[in-house]
Design a protein around this motif. Sequence first.
Motif: not given
Length: 493
Positions: A47-55, A63-69, A95-103, A156-160
């Motif tokens: 998912v391309f950057k948007a707003t954190t609330s959108a993420m 909820p079940d789809m793997p999402l990356t950022y 960082c906030a958007q990574l956490a929102a997506l669990r990327s 949470i686990d850190p994103a690479l």
Amino acid sequence: MESEFIQRAKALSALGAGLSVDVYSPDLLQLVDALDEAELHPGYLEVFKATTSAMHWVRRRLPDMPLTYHGEGLWTTQPDFPQSNSGRQGVAEACAQLAALRSAWLNHECATKQMVGYAFGTYLPPLYTEWSATMTAENVTFLQAQVDTQAQQDGIDPALVLLEMPPLTYFGCGSLAIPRFFRQVTELSACGLVLDIGHLWTVYRYTGAWRRQTVESFVAEFLDEFPMERVIEIHVAGLAEFQTSVNRVTAADARDRPYWIDAHGASIPALLFDLLAQVLAHPRLRSLKGVALEVDTKPIATIVEEYGRFVTRFERSITEVQRIGHAGSLPSRRAETGYGLDVRKTLTADERSALHHQYQWYVHRVTACDPQSIEGELSLLGGSPEDLSRYRDCYLPHELLHWGGELQDMFPKTCGLLAEAGVPLEQFVSAWFSRPRPEQDDYDFFLLKIDRFVEFVEQWCPKAAQRVGDEARELRDAYRAANEPIGSVGERV
């Protein structure tokens, strides 16, 4: 750095075939519904950057789809990144958007739209030099540390962090071959890489390699030197020719390779799928976790058709590459290629200052806003001066006048007053690059364009100042509403 990367890469799940998407263009949920109807089920969505609330909203709806950022606005190629607004506010938001997506990763172009106080609408590649590679590695290491720290605080686990090889929009500057640039970056940082097949084609086209060899032989040589063992993700997107009334293809051009550039809304040429097959067969591609078609701004029906062809041809081979990589130990670049580099981990203060000045020269070279101020030559990466002129004289003005918002449509009444006063819109281009301006807010080209146009009109046509201010306020209000269509309970407004 190699062992740290291997540890991080082994912790990532293999996601298979996926799509790199935008929340709004096209509508993400409509796209997912269309794919479901066609019985196509992507292994993941980037998912391309948007707003954190959108993420947060996307994660709740899928909820079940793997999402990356796919991040934006993190200018890691620039010498002042850690101290800049990009390195502070931009990193915090990422960082906030990574956490929102669990990327699992943060992908970002190894390129910039903002350079030593000058802003562009589309990405410019870094200077391909040893100093620039060292600085980029320093900045990527800084970014990874910030991501790790915030992830630890969030539990949470850190994103690479992944760097994506950027496209060449007609030109590239520097003294270092692009594969060697990325090898130096990976010698000095534990980042992963994203290899974009269309971007690879633009390197073939705009470094002049097409004059000397076939695209297949070029890709074979490029991949043998590129740090393939660091490639976590592969992208494939459309290519298209950029045409305006002052950029007509001549008969001589027609006999050459087309002037394709990166264009996500365009169809994917068959050539790129053939090159993808060549890349997937490379023996050092052993860290791969996903292959995604980039489809933002593309019609949904076209996405469904292209993705169906893509998975039919490649899903099995992607799975096999990932199986082999998971079963075996990840290869060492030093052991398999002998490409270990004797490079220093940091630049001296004098080198940092010199690199900053080189980026100033870079801006002057590509904009020609003040040719007399160029203190030194920055060589092209084998391309022709005509290709640089194509960017400078045609593509760059189009960015400011038409791309990301047509000025005539954005400010119709103001443009009418400018015409009456005899002030040509083309004068806005030189005004845009008349002086550097420090970063103040998170990068947003549309809002930046509004602010700069207001400045331009106030200076060159004062009688239109009230009108341009009114139209600017209407644009900002409409833009905020369009980019935050998420209600307080997570539903579309």
